[in-house]
Motif scaffolding. Structure first.
Motif, mmCIF file in Angstrom:
data_model
loop_
_atom_site.group_PDB
_atom_site.id
_atom_site.type_symbol
_atom_site.label_atom_id
_atom_site.label_comp_id
_atom_site.label_asym_id
_atom_site.label_seq_id
_atom_site.Cartn_x
_atom_site.Cartn_y
_atom_site.Cartn_z
ATOM 1 N N LEU A 16 80.623 67.006 75.764
ATOM 2 C CA LEU A 16 81.364 68.050 75.056
ATOM 3 C C LEU A 16 82.056 67.570 73.787
ATOM 4 O O LEU A 16 82.234 68.344 72.839
ATOM 5 N N ILE A 17 82.493 66.311 73.748
ATOM 6 C CA ILE A 17 83.307 65.849 72.619
ATOM 7 C C ILE A 17 82.588 65.996 71.276
ATOM 8 O O ILE A 17 83.182 66.505 70.299
ATOM 9 N N PRO A 18 81.300 65.581 71.146
ATOM 10 C CA PRO A 18 80.645 65.784 69.835
ATOM 11 C C PRO A 18 80.572 67.259 69.440
ATOM 12 O O PRO A 18 80.799 67.605 68.272
ATOM 13 N N THR A 19 80.260 68.124 70.426
ATOM 14 C CA THR A 19 80.172 69.553 70.135
ATOM 15 C C THR A 19 81.528 70.112 69.719
ATOM 16 O O THR A 19 81.646 70.872 68.735
ATOM 17 N N LEU A 20 82.580 69.758 70.453
ATOM 18 C CA LEU A 20 83.921 70.222 70.115
ATOM 19 C C LEU A 20 84.370 69.679 68.761
ATOM 20 O O LEU A 20 85.084 70.367 68.009
ATOM 21 N N THR A 21 83.957 68.458 68.455
ATOM 22 C CA THR A 21 84.329 67.865 67.167
ATOM 23 C C THR A 21 83.738 68.668 66.004
ATOM 24 O O THR A 21 84.432 68.987 65.017
ATOM 25 N N ILE A 22 82.431 69.001 66.136
ATOM 26 C CA ILE A 22 81.783 69.812 65.089
ATOM 27 C C ILE A 22 82.444 71.184 64.972
ATOM 28 O O ILE A 22 82.726 71.687 63.862
ATOM 29 N N PRO A 47 78.490 64.755 59.837
ATOM 30 C CA PRO A 47 77.945 63.704 60.713
ATOM 31 C C PRO A 47 78.798 62.448 60.752
ATOM 32 O O PRO A 47 78.867 61.762 61.785
ATOM 33 N N PHE A 48 79.480 62.116 59.640
ATOM 34 C CA PHE A 48 80.335 60.937 59.631
ATOM 35 C C PHE A 48 81.560 61.142 60.527
ATOM 36 O O PHE A 48 82.032 60.192 61.175
ATOM 37 N N ILE A 49 82.092 62.364 60.528
ATOM 38 C CA ILE A 49 83.228 62.656 61.415
ATOM 39 C C ILE A 49 82.807 62.547 62.874
ATOM 40 O O ILE A 49 83.512 61.959 63.710
ATOM 41 N N VAL A 50 81.613 63.095 63.202
ATOM 42 C CA VAL A 50 81.114 62.999 64.575
ATOM 43 C C VAL A 50 80.890 61.532 64.950
ATOM 44 O O VAL A 50 81.216 61.097 66.062
ATOM 45 N N LEU A 51 80.337 60.739 64.023
ATOM 46 C CA LEU A 51 80.110 59.319 64.278
ATOM 47 C C LEU A 51 81.423 58.589 64.539
ATOM 48 O O LEU A 51 81.526 57.760 65.458
ATOM 49 N N ALA A 52 82.457 58.891 63.731
ATOM 50 C CA ALA A 52 83.756 58.232 63.912
ATOM 51 C C ALA A 52 84.350 58.566 65.271
ATOM 52 O O ALA A 52 84.894 57.689 65.974
ATOM 53 N N VAL A 53 84.257 59.832 65.674
ATOM 54 C CA VAL A 53 84.771 60.233 66.988
ATOM 55 C C VAL A 53 83.976 59.561 68.105
ATOM 56 O O VAL A 53 84.529 59.111 69.108
ATOM 57 N N THR A 54 82.650 59.478 67.922
ATOM 58 C CA THR A 54 81.804 58.845 68.934
ATOM 59 C C THR A 54 82.161 57.375 69.112
ATOM 60 O O THR A 54 82.250 56.864 70.233
ATOM 61 N N LEU A 55 82.380 56.679 67.987
ATOM 62 C CA LEU A 55 82.692 55.253 68.063
ATOM 63 C C LEU A 55 84.059 54.992 68.675
ATOM 64 O O LEU A 55 84.304 53.892 69.195
ATOM 65 N N THR A 56 84.947 55.951 68.598
ATOM 66 C CA THR A 56 86.293 55.760 69.153
ATOM 67 C C THR A 56 86.392 56.319 70.581
ATOM 68 O O THR A 56 86.526 55.575 71.540
ATOM 69 N N LEU A 57 86.272 57.629 70.701
ATOM 70 C CA LEU A 57 86.476 58.258 72.009
ATOM 71 C C LEU A 57 85.282 58.098 72.942
ATOM 72 O O LEU A 57 85.420 57.630 74.078
ATOM 73 N N VAL A 58 84.091 58.486 72.467
ATOM 74 C CA VAL A 58 82.918 58.505 73.356
ATOM 75 C C VAL A 58 82.525 57.095 73.783
ATOM 76 O O VAL A 58 82.142 56.858 74.929
ATOM 77 N N ARG A 59 82.636 56.147 72.879
ATOM 78 C CA ARG A 59 82.322 54.760 73.236
ATOM 79 C C ARG A 59 83.228 54.252 74.353
ATOM 80 O O ARG A 59 82.784 53.576 75.275
ATOM 81 N N GLY A 60 84.510 54.594 74.262
ATOM 82 C CA GLY A 60 85.433 54.208 75.325
ATOM 83 C C GLY A 60 85.091 54.866 76.647
ATOM 84 O O GLY A 60 85.200 54.252 77.716
#
Length: 284
Positions: A16-22, A47-60
């Motif tokens: 959900l996080i990438p979808t909610l981020t967009i 896409p850069f915002i989604v990537l930044a969120v992925t590297l921080t929240l989703v990666r964790g």
């Protein structure tokens, strides 16, 4: 059950996080930033915002999920090991232990009806052998029913306990020196080392009359190891592999040779040493 629910929540968050981020970015852009950002720039930044969120929240979250899965796998492995140990303990109790008890009863009956003195002496010797074997089996059953340690080298823990029991029975001082990294040993090596060192300790308990007992495990510079049981007891008389009643040492020798290890059982100064040596690079 709690771990499974937690894993489910983590998986949903990852989805959900990438979808909610967009969705959140599009809302903020159209509601507040549209006068300042062009449509093309906003699309480029998405896409850069989604990537930044992925590297921080989703990666964790992925890391937490991996840890949870590993903990679950460890729990399953521990439960499977406990079930195997309990099954083996039952088999020892219902099979070998009861057979030895029955054999002891028959030897008692033979002693009652036999008047020939040499036969009676032979029966007495057999009875003592059966008693020692029964005690060994009983100790094995007790060790199997102890829960294994969660430590990485949990297979070593029963050896420490057996050394402590041996020291208590023989009133000897005991020292456990173990420096072999657990990751350098294969599962088969652990099984064989455990069996060999266990038998060597039983040999000390039954025959040595020692005041000091050592269990030593140390790596060498070639990638191999040296494992030994040492004591300051009475030592061997003649070749220990052919001494009466020393079947255990022959078993240790055969196991060692089967693994490609070097086996030594000898007197060194005032110490008796039962030793296993693996040369680095030897496959098992």
């Amino acid at each position: 059950m709690d771990n499974r629910r937690n894993d489910q929540r983590i998986k949903w968050l990852i989805l959900l996080i990438p979808t909610l981020t967009i969705g959140l970015w599009e809302y903020v852009r159209h509601a507040f930033l549209l006068p300042y950002l062009s449509m093309d720039l906003g699309n480029l930044l998405a896409p850069f915002i989604v990537l930044a969120v992925t590297l921080t929240l989703v990666r964790g979250l992925f890391s937490r999920l991996e840890q949870s899965q590993q903990a679950l796998q460890n729990e399953k492995s521990t439960n499977a090991a406990l079930e195997e140990r309990e099954q083996l303990a039952r088999e020892l109790h219902d099979g070998i232990s009861q057979s030895l008890f029955l054999l002891a009863v028959k030897l008692d009956q033979l002693d009652e009806i036999q008047t020939n003195e040499p036969v009676k002496q032979l029966g007495a010797g057999l009875r003592e052998t059966v008693r020692v074997m029964h005690e060994d089996v009983r100790q094995a059953i007790a060790s199997l029913r102890l829960p294994p340690s969660p430590a990485a080298a949990a297979w070593v823990v029963p050896l420490k306990e057996l050394l402590s029991e041996t020291a208590a029975i023989t009133e000897a001082q005991a020292e456990f020196i173990w420096n072999i990294p657990d990751a350098t040993l294969t599962d088969k090596e652990k099984v064989e080392l455990h069996a060999c060192l266990r038998e060597a300790l039983f040999n000390v308990r039954k025959h040595a009359k020692a005041s000091r007992v050592f269990v030593i495990g140390e790596p060498d510079d070639t990638g191999g190891f040296r494992c030994a049981v040492e004591d300051d007891g009475e030592g061997f008389i003649g070749d220990p592999l052919f001494a009466p009643g020393r079947f255990g040492l022959r078993m240790v020798r055969d196991r060692a040779h089967g693994m490609g290890w070097t086996f030594n059982a000898e007197r060194r100064g005032d110490h008796t040493v039962v030793e296993l040596l693996k040369l680095g690079g030897k496959s098992t």
